[in-house]
Design a protein around this motif. Structure first.
Motif, PDB file in Angstrom:
ATOM      1  N   SER A   1       0.834  -1.202   0.000  1.00  0.00           N
ATOM      2  CA  SER A   1       0.000   0.000   0.000  1.00  0.00           C
ATOM      3  C   SER A   1       0.864   1.246   0.000  1.00  0.00           C
ATOM      4  CB  SER A   1      -0.921  -0.001   1.222  1.00  0.00           C
ATOM      5  OG  SER A   1      -1.694   1.169   1.280  1.00  0.00           O
TER       6      SER A   1
ATOM      7  N   TRP B   1       0.888   3.931  -3.078  1.00  0.00           N
ATOM      8  CA  TRP B   1       0.513   5.330  -2.821  1.00  0.00           C
ATOM      9  C   TRP B   1       1.627   6.286  -3.240  1.00  0.00           C
ATOM     10  CZ3 TRP B   1      -3.855   7.630  -2.393  1.00  0.00           C
ATOM     11  CH2 TRP B   1      -3.925   8.932  -1.910  1.00  0.00           C
TER      12      TRP B   1
ATOM     13  N   THR C   1       1.378   9.308  -5.948  1.00  0.00           N
ATOM     14  CA  THR C   1       1.636  10.720  -5.664  1.00  0.00           C
ATOM     15  C   THR C   1       2.868  11.231  -6.408  1.00  0.00           C
ATOM     16  OG1 THR C   1       2.845  10.129  -3.633  1.00  0.00           O
ATOM     17  CG2 THR C   1       0.493  10.622  -3.425  1.00  0.00           C
TER      18      THR C   1
ATOM     19  N   GLY D   1      -5.336  11.853   0.887  1.00  0.00           N
ATOM     20  CA  GLY D   1      -6.137  11.476  -0.272  1.00  0.00           C
ATOM     21  C   GLY D   1      -6.855  12.677  -0.861  1.00  0.00           C
TER      22      GLY D   1
ATOM     23  N   HIS E   1       1.767   5.018   4.844  1.00  0.00           N
ATOM     24  CA  HIS E   1       2.392   5.700   3.712  1.00  0.00           C
ATOM     25  C   HIS E   1       3.560   6.601   4.106  1.00  0.00           C
ATOM     26  CE1 HIS E   1      -0.887   4.085   1.497  1.00  0.00           C
ATOM     27  NE2 HIS E   1      -1.780   4.869   2.046  1.00  0.00           N
TER      28      HIS E   1
END
Length: 459
Positions: A145, A149, A153, A179, A284
């Motif tokens: 994850s 992410w 980004t 988010g 993250h």
């Protein structure tokens, strides 16, 4: 990079006189009414949305389905004055819509990794349901994850008026971008203007379609840029422009208080967490400042959070010094042998004096949603302790421990129908989220002693 069409500039007819132009750009965070030219552009866009029945075609009239739109008044090199149009997120399931500014990433490039990554996470979620090897799968899922992410980004490119460019990842480091950062209308508009040598003059953002289920925004209402998603994005993108200063407190980091140690022994800690400081670094951003990171620096044990508090909430937080203690404490909460009571002020009046809410929740890219088919069971108990003309004070007990559970259960029409004051995601922004974990009770897993700790709410 996929080929992009030329900017869809709508030029004013008749053109405005020099006296009608703003002297400089107003801060996007200023809640004052938009400049008359920006309002004129917004009203033209609203007329277009009505004529084309965009709200119906894109599902904006469905309950909670409205969307933020934006216009940016610009000047071209030859002196003509017009405006650009944009929407937040997607419109009708599409990132690219003719006549509107595109996203800050290349959707074609994103499609090369995002769908596959999501499938991998879903497969790990199914494996996580099997108790065998659950810890290993949880580690794999968290790591994948984080990687996915960051890859996402990294694909967002933010320009500013100086001609500089920076990725969304770099702008937020060492934290992970929230988010939706970079997907609002305003960042799209400024990026599109810079790309095509258009000088920004005035901005307006407005809501169109059905209001959110929390009633935070109303159709046709003008709203400033939000701190949660654009607080770092827009100040960088505006560098090099002549811009009015932002209102005090509307942007920039807020100094965080130090968490207070309430209790500690060889097996666990109880901490009084200040609002704004995350409980743990998160998937993250491993290096993000947090309660866990601060206490881990001075502890020889490998600390873990038993159950996290929302970053914007405050109050009592329980940490374990070993896996066995953490597991024992979590079992107590699962069996309702331990309690963590919150207090909150709700934005609105609540019918009744007490009750229980059971609404299943599903995680989405922009928060958590009620989902009777795919959601996980979530139960919250509530009791009214005070009422004012516009607010209701309640105590809340989470009988299940899902992220954002109390925020969704209070805000949703099938719950209490009144969001927590300061809830920027499910309600409306305020000075802080008025949610505080005021009482913690559990049986010590090693000594057998029944312990209760209290923390006075700061509101």
């Amino acid at each position: 990079m996929s080929e992009v069409p030329p900017p869809a500039v709508t030029y004013f007819e008749p053109p405005p006189s020099p006296a009608e132009l703003p002297s400089r750009l107003a801060s996007p965070f200023d809640p004052s009414p938009p400049h008359p030219l920006a309002r004129r552009a917004a009203e033209e866009l609203q007329s277009l949305l009505r004529r084309r029945d965009v709200a119906k075609d894109a599902g904006l009239d469905a309950p909670g389905g409205g969307k933020m739109f934006g216009v940016l008044v610009v000047a071209s090199d030859d002196g003509r004055i017009g405006y650009l149009r944009a929407f937040s997120g997607m419109l009708g399931g599409r990132w690219h819509v003719e006549g509107f500014a595109p996203p800050l990433f290349d959707p074609i490039a994103r499609d090369t990794f995002w769908p596959t990554g999501q499938e991998e996470l879903r497969a790990l979620e199914l494996r996580h349901a099997d108790p065998k090897g659950r810890d290993e799968v949880e580690h794999l899922r968290a790591e994948r994850s984080r990687q996915l992410w960051r890859q996402l980004t990294d694909s967002y490119v933010l320009p500013n008026a100086r001609g500089e460019r920076q990725s969304l990842t770099a702008l937020f480091e060492p934290e992970a971008p929230p988010g939706g950062a970079g997907d609002c209308a305003a960042p799209k508009l400024f990026a599109w203007a810079y790309q095509h040598r258009l000088r920004p003059l005035a901005l307006a953002e407005f809501w169109w379609g059905a209001p959110p289920v929390t009633g935070r925004w109303l159709a046709g209402g003008y709203y400033p840029a939000c701190q949660s998603k654009c607080g770092r994005v827009l100040p960088y993108m505006l560098e090099g422009l002549d811009v009015d200063p932002a209102p005090p407190g509307s942007t920039g980091p807020v100094p965080l208080e130090e968490p207070r140690l309430v209790f500690e022994d060889a097996w666990l800690l109880v901490v009084d967490k200040p609002h704004g400081l995350p409980s743990s670094p998160g998937r993250h951003a491993k290096q993000r400042d947090s309660v866990l990171a601060r206490f881990q620096q001075r502890s020889p044990s490998k600390l873990s959070v038993v159950f996290a508090l929302e970053a914007e909430a405050s109050g009592l937080l329980l940490l374990a010094k070993d896996e066995e203690t953490q597991a024992a404490l979590r079992r107590q909460f699962a069996r309702r042998e331990a309690d963590l009571r919150h207090v909150a002020w709700l934005d609105g009046s609540v019918a009744g004096d007490h009750g229980s809410i059971e609404l299943p929740l599903r995680t989405t890219m922009d928060g958590h949603r009620v989902d009777a088919v795919h959601g996980k069971r979530a139960v919250s108990e509530w009791r009214v302790t005070e009422r004012t003309g516009t607010r209701t004070r309640v105590t809340l007990l989470s009988r299940t421990r899902l992220a954002h559970q109390l925020q969704v259960h209070t805000a949703h029409p099938l719950g209490l129908g009144a969001p927590i004051v300061g809830d920027a995601l499910y309600g409306r922004e305020d000075t802080r989220l008025l949610l505080h974990a005021e009482s913690l009770t559990f049986t010590h897993p090693r000594t057998g002693e029944r312990l209760t700790f209290e923390s006075r709410p700061p509101f």
